[in-house]
Design a protein around this motif. Structure first.
Motif, PDB file in Angstrom:
ATOM      1  N   VAL A 124      53.545  75.011  93.015  1.00 23.65           N
ATOM      2  CA  VAL A 124      52.883  75.810  91.980  1.00 23.65           C
ATOM      3  C   VAL A 124      51.752  75.009  91.334  1.00 23.65           C
ATOM      4  O   VAL A 124      50.634  75.515  91.138  1.00 23.65           O
ATOM      5  CB  VAL A 124      53.908  76.264  90.924  1.00 23.65           C
ATOM      6  N   GLU A 125      52.023  73.763  91.028  1.00 27.20           N
ATOM      7  CA  GLU A 125      51.008  72.918  90.404  1.00 27.20           C
ATOM      8  C   GLU A 125      49.822  72.681  91.347  1.00 27.20           C
ATOM      9  O   GLU A 125      48.661  72.707  90.932  1.00 27.20           O
ATOM     10  CB  GLU A 125      51.634  71.581  90.001  1.00 27.20           C
ATOM     11  N   LYS A 191      50.279  82.742  91.663  1.00 21.79           N
ATOM     12  CA  LYS A 191      49.197  81.757  91.623  1.00 21.79           C
ATOM     13  C   LYS A 191      48.358  81.799  92.900  1.00 21.79           C
ATOM     14  O   LYS A 191      47.131  81.680  92.856  1.00 21.79           O
ATOM     15  CB  LYS A 191      49.782  80.357  91.444  1.00 21.79           C
ATOM     16  N   LEU A 192      49.037  82.000  94.031  1.00 23.80           N
ATOM     17  CA  LEU A 192      48.320  82.017  95.306  1.00 23.80           C
ATOM     18  C   LEU A 192      47.381  83.207  95.391  1.00 23.80           C
ATOM     19  O   LEU A 192      46.221  83.077  95.797  1.00 23.80           O
ATOM     20  CB  LEU A 192      49.327  82.034  96.459  1.00 23.80           C
ATOM     21  N   ILE A 193      47.878  84.399  94.996  1.00 24.15           N
ATOM     22  CA  ILE A 193      47.049  85.601  95.089  1.00 24.15           C
ATOM     23  C   ILE A 193      45.885  85.526  94.101  1.00 24.15           C
ATOM     24  O   ILE A 193      44.764  85.950  94.404  1.00 24.15           O
ATOM     25  CB  ILE A 193      47.901  86.860  94.830  1.00 24.15           C
ATOM     26  N   GLY A 194      46.137  84.975  92.938  1.00 27.85           N
ATOM     27  CA  GLY A 194      45.088  84.898  91.931  1.00 27.85           C
ATOM     28  C   GLY A 194      44.143  83.714  92.086  1.00 27.85           C
ATOM     29  O   GLY A 194      43.158  83.619  91.360  1.00 27.85           O
ATOM     30  N   SER A 195      44.419  82.835  93.034  1.00 26.93           N
ATOM     31  CA  SER A 195      43.608  81.635  93.196  1.00 26.93           C
ATOM     32  C   SER A 195      42.256  81.968  93.835  1.00 26.93           C
ATOM     33  O   SER A 195      42.173  82.761  94.786  1.00 26.93           O
ATOM     34  CB  SER A 195      44.350  80.603  94.048  1.00 26.93           C
ATOM     35  N   SER A 196      41.223  81.329  93.331  1.00 28.11           N
ATOM     36  CA  SER A 196      39.897  81.497  93.932  1.00 28.11           C
ATOM     37  C   SER A 196      39.795  80.785  95.277  1.00 28.11           C
ATOM     38  O   SER A 196      38.849  81.018  96.041  1.00 28.11           O
ATOM     39  CB  SER A 196      38.826  80.948  92.983  1.00 28.11           C
TER      40      SER A 196
END
Length: 500
Positions: A124-125, A191-196
């Motif tokens: 996650v981090e 976090k993965l889906i929202g990551s740029s």
């Protein structure tokens, strides 16, 4: 059988430590603690020895397939390896997290569970702070891990439905014992889906229709924490992958159809409606025919189930969003509510009156005139309800300035419907609060148009006198028939009138 074999071996051979372990089945076994080269390993979920089947115990989540990897070792931190090796470390941690543990016994495999939890926290981090694009290998490995940990079949629910039927009383929630790991997996997915760093064109290949359907099935979880996570994730997927938007709308519609017309039971309707509330607010004008069909065939029938109180707030928001975007839909909503109006459920009737008030606030004059007669016939019926909460709610509607404005401009049609109901209330209702509200409303309508109010009141009095006269005539006719029948001789099979 394996345990019996091991128990017969000399004790010293069973305590030989790492030498007895297969090197290929220990995730992280080749990881150098000083930041050296990281070798990709597999989790080997089936590498452990066969175990006797334990007794099946029902819990709030699906019973996970229990896989135990002997001596799982923690992997090194991302900050302890060079940038060139971080992808291999990422894949190793993801592989470690593919092992699923049984949480029905909190003391079972506690060390291995802690290792997996730490690996999830590291992932996650890393995803949250990633600055480089995720490779296709990394995305594929994550999707496999999400599928292993999240996609499962829920056990049948033996809990009975709420006997109140529409009061909005929710049952005591059941919490998933595996949540310590599940919520980290959901956080990683979010976090993965929202990551740029996630390329949408590459991600849509793995977050495909099959993945979305299985994700939507999880909305039936009895754990409200899981449904809340899924709500956020579905919204992110809808926003990230535009190509999947029509499919998501269709798949969610199918869930609603299944709930309304078949099962009458689903745990995630309110969460799905909450997601769709924000989706509807983003619809472009004019509305597409597809969106109007969703409105007519999904949102309106969702008022039918007896558990509507659980999700009525979200449903009302979706409906009002449609009405604000397309005012012509207001009359369709009101006619739909009148069609599904509860007859024997007073609490549900109170909720419908509240929704009617919210819809009327967004209704223009043209649409109001299309439905005002049947609507105020129903409101008049509610004013005369013996259930004081229904009568109170129907009378409270008249405190709304917009509704009073609509009524004032159409008083010739509405007052003849409402005034008789108010007069009946003032003469017969048992509740003092309802009587006070009735008197106040009569005074308000009289001030609005005193002549029309007096005309309606006089007409009501005349109708009552006429009805009383008809009742008296009917009563006298029956008395004459009874008297005539009393003097007739009883012969054969002649019916006999027995006086009370």
């Amino acid at each position: 059988m394996w345990k019996q074999f091991v128990s017969k071996l000399p004790r010293k051979s069973s305590s030989s430590g790492k030498g007895d372990r297969s090197p290929g089945c220990s995730p992280g076994g080749n990881a150098a603690g000083n930041g050296g080269t990281i070798q990709r390993t597999s989790s080997c979920p089936s590498g452990g020895p066969a175990r006797p089947a334990s007794s099946v115990k029902r819990m709030s989540s699906a019973v996970f397939p229990s896989s135990v990897v002997a001596g799982i070792e923690p992997l090194v931190s991302f900050k302890d390896v060079p940038n060139g090796e971080k992808q291999n470390l990422f894949l190793s941690k993801v592989s470690l997290c593919c092992v699923v543990f049984d949480f029905s016994d909190p003391n079972k495999n506690s060390a291995e569970k802690d290792f997996k939890r730490q690996a999830l926290l590291d992932l996650v981090e890393y995803v949250d702070s990633a600055s480089t694009r995720f490779s296709e290998t990394m995305i594929a490995a994550c999707c496999r891990m999400f599928a292993v940990n999240l996609f499962r079949v829920f056990p049948p629910s033996y809990r009975t439905s709420s006997s109140g039927g529409g009061e909005g009383e929710e049952e005591e929630p059941m919490f998933d014992p595996a949540w310590p790991h599940l919520h980290l997996v959901y956080e990683l997915l979010l976090k993965l889906i929202g990551s740029s760093s996630l390329d949408a064109k590459l991600g849509k290949k793995y977050f495909d229709h099959s993945f979305i359907v299985k994700l939507l099935e999880l909305f039936n979880s009895e754990d409200p924490r899981e449904r809340d996570c899924l709500k956020t994730i579905l919204h992110r997927i809808y926003g990230k992958f535009m190509v999947h938007r029509p499919f998501i709308r269709k798949a969610v519609s199918n869930i609603f159809y299944h709930f309304v017309f078949e099962t009458d039971r689903h745990n995630g309707i309110s969460e799905l409606l909450e997601v769709f509330g924000s989706v509807i607010s983003g619809f472009a004008l004019p509305l597409k025919e597809e969106h109007k069909i969703f409105f007519w065939r999904v949102l309106i029938p969702l008022h039918k189930p007896k558990t509507v109180g659980v999700y009525l707030q979200q449903l009302t928001y979706c409906v009002t969003q449609f009405v604000e975007k397309e005012p012509k839909l207001a009359s369709s909503v009101i006619h739909g509510l009148l069609r599904y109006w509860p007859i024997t459920n007073c609490q549900k009737e109170v909720m419908f009156l509240s929704e009617i008030e919210e819809i009327l606030e967004a209704t223009n004059m043209v649409e109001f005139q299309k439905c005002m007669v049947p609507l105020f016939q129903r409101i008049a019926h509610c004013i005369n309800s013996l259930h004081f909460q229904v009568a109170e709610r129907a009378l409270f509607m008249w405190n709304n300035d917009h509704i009073i404005s609509l009524v004032a401009q159409n008083r010739e049609d509405i007052l003849p419907i409402v005034v008789p109901a108010l007069e009946r209330n003032s003469q017969n209702h048992w509740n003092q609060s309802v009587l006070n509200l009735t008197v106040n409303l009569k005074k308000m309508l009289s001030e609005m148009d005193e002549e029309l109010f007096s005309t309606c009141l006089n007409k009501y009095m005349e109708d009552e006198e006429r009805q009383e006269s008809l009742n008296q005539k009917r009563k006298l006719a029956w008395e004459r028939l009874e008297s005539a029948a009393a003097f007739q001789p009883v012969t054969g099979n002649t019916a006999v009138l027995v006086s009370r």
